[in-house]
Design a protein around this motif. Structure first.
Motif, PDB file in Angstrom:
ATOM      1  N   ARG A   1       0.823 -38.846  13.644  1.00  0.00           N
ATOM      2  CA  ARG A   1      -0.302 -40.104  13.672  1.00  0.00           C
ATOM      3  C   ARG A   1       0.531 -41.233  12.831  1.00  0.00           C
ATOM      4  O   ARG A   1      -0.063 -42.143  13.290  1.00  0.00           O
ATOM      5  CB  ARG A   1      -1.472 -39.616  12.984  1.00  0.00           C
ATOM      6  N   ASP A   2       1.144 -41.019  12.085  1.00  0.00           N
ATOM      7  CA  ASP A   2       1.697 -42.275  11.113  1.00  0.00           C
ATOM      8  C   ASP A   2       2.606 -43.120  11.717  1.00  0.00           C
ATOM      9  O   ASP A   2       2.907 -44.213  11.244  1.00  0.00           O
ATOM     10  CB  ASP A   2       2.000 -41.759   9.914  1.00  0.00           C
TER      11      ASP A   2
ATOM     12  N   GLU B   1      -9.714 -35.910  17.249  1.00  0.00           N
ATOM     13  CA  GLU B   1      -8.846 -36.681  16.873  1.00  0.00           C
ATOM     14  C   GLU B   1      -7.719 -37.237  17.742  1.00  0.00           C
ATOM     15  O   GLU B   1      -7.145 -38.262  17.870  1.00  0.00           O
ATOM     16  CB  GLU B   1      -8.279 -36.198  15.623  1.00  0.00           C
ATOM     17  N   THR B   2      -7.361 -36.052  18.568  1.00  0.00           N
ATOM     18  CA  THR B   2      -6.150 -36.309  19.564  1.00  0.00           C
ATOM     19  C   THR B   2      -6.842 -37.342  20.598  1.00  0.00           C
ATOM     20  O   THR B   2      -5.901 -38.454  21.022  1.00  0.00           O
ATOM     21  CB  THR B   2      -5.867 -35.124  20.143  1.00  0.00           C
TER      22      THR B   2
ATOM     23  N   ALA C   1      -9.233 -39.325  20.105  1.00  0.00           N
ATOM     24  CA  ALA C   1      -9.521 -40.865  19.814  1.00  0.00           C
ATOM     25  C   ALA C   1      -7.951 -41.486  19.509  1.00  0.00           C
ATOM     26  O   ALA C   1      -8.032 -42.708  19.769  1.00  0.00           O
ATOM     27  CB  ALA C   1     -10.019 -40.619  18.189  1.00  0.00           C
ATOM     28  N   SER C   2      -7.059 -40.695  19.095  1.00  0.00           N
ATOM     29  CA  SER C   2      -5.762 -41.349  19.112  1.00  0.00           C
ATOM     30  C   SER C   2      -5.161 -42.070  20.314  1.00  0.00           C
ATOM     31  O   SER C   2      -4.289 -43.028  20.368  1.00  0.00           O
ATOM     32  CB  SER C   2      -4.407 -40.533  18.397  1.00  0.00           C
TER      33      SER C   2
ATOM     34  N   GLN D   1     -16.431 -44.275  20.221  1.00  0.00           N
ATOM     35  CA  GLN D   1     -16.048 -45.404  19.283  1.00  0.00           C
ATOM     36  C   GLN D   1     -17.133 -46.131  19.194  1.00  0.00           C
ATOM     37  O   GLN D   1     -17.664 -46.504  20.085  1.00  0.00           O
ATOM     38  CB  GLN D   1     -14.664 -46.292  19.591  1.00  0.00           C
TER      39      GLN D   1
ATOM     40  N   HIS E   1     -12.718 -48.364  13.884  1.00  0.00           N
ATOM     41  CA  HIS E   1     -12.025 -47.089  13.429  1.00  0.00           C
ATOM     42  C   HIS E   1     -13.017 -45.904  13.034  1.00  0.00           C
ATOM     43  O   HIS E   1     -12.537 -44.769  12.787  1.00  0.00           O
ATOM     44  CB  HIS E   1     -11.368 -47.431  11.831  1.00  0.00           C
TER      45      HIS E   1
ATOM     46  N   PHE F   1     -15.879 -38.894  12.340  1.00  0.00           N
ATOM     47  CA  PHE F   1     -14.307 -39.202  11.572  1.00  0.00           C
ATOM     48  C   PHE F   1     -13.898 -40.727  11.784  1.00  0.00           C
ATOM     49  O   PHE F   1     -14.318 -41.429  12.667  1.00  0.00           O
ATOM     50  CB  PHE F   1     -13.506 -38.135  12.181  1.00  0.00           C
ATOM     51  N   THR F   2     -12.994 -40.874  11.061  1.00  0.00           N
ATOM     52  CA  THR F   2     -12.411 -42.215  11.083  1.00  0.00           C
ATOM     53  C   THR F   2     -11.027 -42.188  10.992  1.00  0.00           C
ATOM     54  O   THR F   2     -10.225 -41.408  10.694  1.00  0.00           O
ATOM     55  CB  THR F   2     -12.713 -43.009   9.706  1.00  0.00           C
ATOM     56  N   ARG F   3     -10.444 -43.290  11.755  1.00  0.00           N
ATOM     57  CA  ARG F   3      -8.819 -43.275  12.067  1.00  0.00           C
ATOM     58  C   ARG F   3      -8.437 -44.691  11.861  1.00  0.00           C
ATOM     59  O   ARG F   3      -9.104 -45.628  12.046  1.00  0.00           O
ATOM     60  CB  ARG F   3      -8.520 -43.060  13.509  1.00  0.00           C
TER      61      ARG F   3
END
Lengths: 235, 212
Positions: A54-55, A152-153, A155-156, A202, A208, A233-235
């Motif tokens: 992610r980072d 989350e995947t 969303a990413s 979203q 986010h 959740f937030t990203r």
């Protein structure tokens, strides 16, 4: 005999060179060790269940976003399908038929499944399905522990401000909950022995912030699907 | 991009993984899995422990790929991650009370010696070697496995373990010294009359983990 050159190491015992050669000859009798197929399948399944890094900076922002625009035929989906096919193939070889096959007629109907211990241990369980096309495909098996990671995947993979255009998601919006949100990703799978669709939305006001919903398939033609699971959740 | 994963080198694959290519890390794993497994199974001596260690290590590497700085080869980095996972498990295992290994090794060696006139049981020999390796301290065992059993150069092992080459050598030397008495009865010079007259130990038949 190997001479120690680490000054901090205690005195190293002396070993007779002939004895050392014999020891090495003994070691040489050990056969090579290859990773067994079931271990390969188990590790592969575990990796398939881990969200991508992610980072790190994304050199290609849309690289993971293909699935958003390409519905279920997107590149990421295809890659995932290939990955799961590889897992299933390895499991079939290594476990010898311990996988339960599930036949689906389109997106409906189901039967039981036999869990592979390795895949179950890894938290994922690839299932085989046969849709109308007659070609075998595999669907993701969602569990209570991996749903958020899948969301989350998705969303990413989202690119800002772009909605999900997949027709499969039509009519699947959860009742009331997603009003004002933009659909950015969807993934079909199985959850508690039923066909489901994971939807990620979203919030355009706070990009986010994401809302994930799990709804049963097939979706009602009139829309307003019941929600099986929901998480923010937030990203 | 567009090049089949199997045609790309390790560094390209890792970079592709970090950039979001979901096939890339799988190819890295497939490419190195046998050598990583060999290290794990020989260090831990237990199939399930080795499988757990490799799985934990690969998931860690998958997640931490962005932190790889390229100071060493990707394969060295992967080995380091696996070795660390093995060391953690080996230390935990060595803290548990187990059957006295020295006595176990001696008894197994005695059995092997008694049967050697007919044929040396390959499985028993392998068992003896594994049991002997299990008597070593984890730090010594892993150095010996990497250098003597897996054949990695000392300098590369030093990179994998993050210690000076001299420390690798001294750990290996201590490990060998520890093994000598345990394996004395199996060494050709001590058992030449008992090994079918060949003067050396017969190659082991592949069984168990040996599938290559």
């Amino acid at each position: 005999v190997t001479a120690p050159d680490d000054p901090t190491a205690p005195e190293t015992p002396e070993v007779d060179p002939a004895a050392l050669a014999e020891l090495h000859a003994l070691f040489a009798t050990l056969p090579p060790e290859s990773m067994p197929d079931d271990v390969t399948a188990r590790v592969t399944a575990a990796l398939a269940d881990v969200p991508p890094p992610r980072d790190e900076p994304r050199t290609e922002p849309a690289a993971l976003g293909d699935s958003i625009h390409d519905s279920y035929g997107g590149h990421r989906r295809q890659r995932r399908t290939r990955q799961i096919l590889a897992i299933a193939a390895a499991l079939l070889i290594g476990v010898g038929g311990s996988i339960g096959l599930i036949k689906l007629a389109g997106s409906t109907s189901s039967s039981g499944t036999a869990s592979s211990g390795a895949a179950a241990r890894a938290g994922t369980q690839p299932l085989s399905a046969t849709p109308d096309s007659g070609h075998a495909v595999l669907v993701v098996n969602f569990t209570a522990t991996n749903l958020l990671a899948h969301a989350e995947t998705l969303a990413s993979s989202a690119t800002s401000g772009t909605g999900y255009n997949g027709t499969a998601a039509a009519g699947c919006a959860p009742t009331g909950s997603a009003t004002g949100l933009t659909l950015v990703g969807a993934e079909q799978g199985r959850y508690e022995n039923r066909s489901v669709l994971l939807l990620v939305y979203q919030d355009p006001q706070t990009p986010h912030h994401f809302e994930a919903f799990l709804v049963p398939l097939p979706c009602a033609a009139s829309g307003g699907a019941a929600t099986l699971w929901q998480e923010s959740f937030t990203r | 991009v567009g090049e089949p994963p199997e045609d790309r080198d390790d560094a390209d694959l890792l970079a592709a993984h970090v950039a979001g290519d979901r096939d890339a890390f799988g190819e890295l794993f497939r490419r190195h899995r046998h050598r990583l497994w060999s290290v794990a199974i020989r260090v831990l001596g237990d199939r399930e422990e080795a499988a757990d260690a490799v799985q934990d290590a690969m998931v860690s590497a998958y997640r931490a790929a962005a932190s790889f700085r390229g100071d060493a080869a990707v394969s060295t980095w992967l080995h380091r991650v696996v070795v660390n996972a093995c060391l953690d498990r080996a230390r935990k295992l060595s803290a548990r009370p187990v059957v006295p290994l020295t006595a176990d090794v001696a008894a197994a060696a005695d059995r092997a010696d008694r049967h050697a006139a007919d044929q040396l049981a390959a499985r028993e020999l392998r068992s003896v070697l594994r049991s002997a390796l299990a008597t070593l301290q984890p730090d010594q065992r892993i150095a010996l496995v990497l250098v003597d059993l897996e054949g990695y150069p000392v300098d590369e092992v030093a990179q994998i373990l993050g210690i000076p080459p001299g420390t690798v050598k001294s750990r290996c030397a201590r490990a060998r010294a520890r093994l000598m008495p345990l394996l004395a009865d199996l060494r050709p010079s001590r058992a030449s009359g008992n090994l079918g007259g060949s003067g050396h130990v017969q190659p082991l038949a592949a069984e168990g983990g040996g599938e290559r």
